[in-house]
Write an enzyme that holds these catalytic residues in place. Structure first.
Site, PDB file in Angstrom:
ATOM      1  CG  LEU A   1      -1.907  -1.111   1.415  1.00 49.00           C
ATOM      2  CD1 LEU A   1      -2.458  -1.132   2.831  1.00 49.00           C
ATOM      3  CD2 LEU A   1      -3.035  -0.949   0.403  1.00 49.00           C
ATOM      4  CG  HIS A   2       2.560   3.174  -3.163  1.00 50.93           C
ATOM      5  ND1 HIS A   2       2.141   2.057  -3.832  1.00 50.93           N
ATOM      6  CD2 HIS A   2       2.695   4.140  -4.100  1.00 50.93           C
ATOM      7  CE1 HIS A   2       2.041   2.331  -5.125  1.00 50.93           C
ATOM      8  NE2 HIS A   2       2.359   3.592  -5.320  1.00 50.93           N
TER       9      HIS A   2
END
Ligand code: UD1
Length: 356
Positions: free
Chosen positions: A201-202
């Site tokens: 996740l970013h």
């Protein structure tokens, strides 16, 4: 002698430039230069990809480093312009949708240097995503547009791009995956659980919202009681967690690691029971590998991964993610097929078109 200048800057660019560089390297009368903008600068976000994918070290590094979007983009523009003026390439190739892509395309458009955009035409129709702005602008400035799937051609035609400039070539990221898969599957398996969820996740929409980020971490901790979770953490996500004081413990089921090199990450993707992500490229890689993918977004610029592939949009909803995970655990995961032209030869088609 024809000079091709490739511009790369961020992690997802490196697996895209590799096959194009290699396809052009086989041909006579060609000089290639690689310019790295320095948008990504950590060893494990950049150098290790050059090593593993066999890309020569960049000829020029603009070393822009971090900053706001305006700072990063404007630094790339002002540092890249003199490079183009000095080298006067015949073509500049830009990749994907990162800040480096749009900045380089703008410099070339003003200097009347032809630009080819690899991975053109993708649209999420969500202008709150910085990458969507980069995609729209880059495609308006490019002279040659190489698309990975038919939806890309349709989007570009609707935006008024002449059809003669658009070439459906397939997916260069999958070229790299196909080439590296035999090596990736030989990676050491010690310590990798039999069944696990692989998480990345970013995106700002997920990690810059402290409340949602906290809920997500809590959810991963809960999931890890039933299904081990491996979470290679992007520097942006790590930074946000530190800033918000969110504590994430490496318990028995949850393993947080540094961002992983290409081969190690690909190996994990091939073995994962499910991938939970907000990445663009990982939606495509899991579709090729036939691994179920839950995408923590409301939309995707890669619709073939939904219609043909193994991807499911789960939005920002813990309930939906948990429900979809139960489907995977119960053996009811979505089955998919590989989109047309994702066959390992996209870069050869690009090289052929560039020379023609
Ligand atoms: C960028 C791309 C995104 C892509 C992602 C993959 C844009 C607009 N976004 O987002 O499309 O999916 O890369 O990784 O171009 N950082 C480090 N070390 C690094 C690189 C970054 O610590 O090597 C830190 C930066 O200091 C910054 C944060 O990570 O604080 C974000 O980096 P940035 O390049 O701005 O955007 P990404 O979120 O990585």
């Amino acid at each position: 002698m024809t000079t091709f200048l490739h511009v790369v800057g961020a992690r997802p660019n490196f697996m895209k430039v590799a096959p194009v560089f290699h396809a052009l390297a086989h041909l006579p009368g060609i000089r290639q230069l690689i310019v790295h903008t320095g948008q990504h600068y950590d060893f494990n976000m950049s150098d290790v990809f050059f090593q593993q994918l066999g890309i020569p070290a960049p000829d020029i590094n603009l070393k822009v480093g971090p900053g706001s979007h305006a700072q990063q983009t404007s630094e790339i523009i002002s540092r890249f312009e003199p490079v183009v003026e000095q080298q006067r390439p015949d073509w500049v190739l830009v990749y994907g949708d990162v800040n480096s892509t749009v900045a380089a395309a703008l410099v070339c458009a003003k200097l009347l240097i032809p630009v080819a955009h690899v991975e053109a035409g993708l649209r999420s129709f969500d202008r709150t995503m910085p990458e969507e702005i980069n995609r729209l602008l880059t495609d308006q400035m490019a002279d040659l547009l190489f698309t990975p799937s038919q939806d890309g051609n349709e989007n570009l035609m609707r935006e008024g791009i002449p059809s003669g400039h658009i070439h459906l070539v397939g997916n260069v990221m999958i070229d790299t995956l196909i080439r590296m898969l035999p090596v990736a599957t030989q990676q050491k398996s010690a310590g990798i659980p039999e069944r696990f969820a692989l998480v990345t996740l970013h995106r700002p929409a997920n990690v810059d919202d402290t409340c949602w980020l906290g809920k997500t971490i809590e959810m991963l901790q809960t999931i890890s009681h039933d299904l081990p979770v491996i979470f290679p953490m992007h520097p942006r996500t790590r930074k946000r967690l530190q800033e918000s004081g969110t504590y994430i413990s490496n318990s028995n089921g949850l393993k947080v690691t540094e961002p992983l090199p290409y081969l190690e990450f690909l190996c994990l993707q091939t073995r994962a029971s499910v991938v939970i992500t907000d990445s663009g490229g990982i939606q495509e890689e899991t579709t090729y590998l036939g691994v179920p993918c839950l995408t923590v977004r409301e939309n995707t610029e890669r619709p073939v991964t939904l219609t043909l592939g193994t991807n499911t949009l789960v939005g920002r909803s813990v309930e939906v993610i948990e429900r979809e995970l139960q489907n995977v655990i119960a053996g009811r995961a979505k089955k998919g097929s590989i989109p047309p032209l994702w066959d390992g030869h996209a870069a050869e088609r690009i090289a052929g078109t560039l020379l023609a």
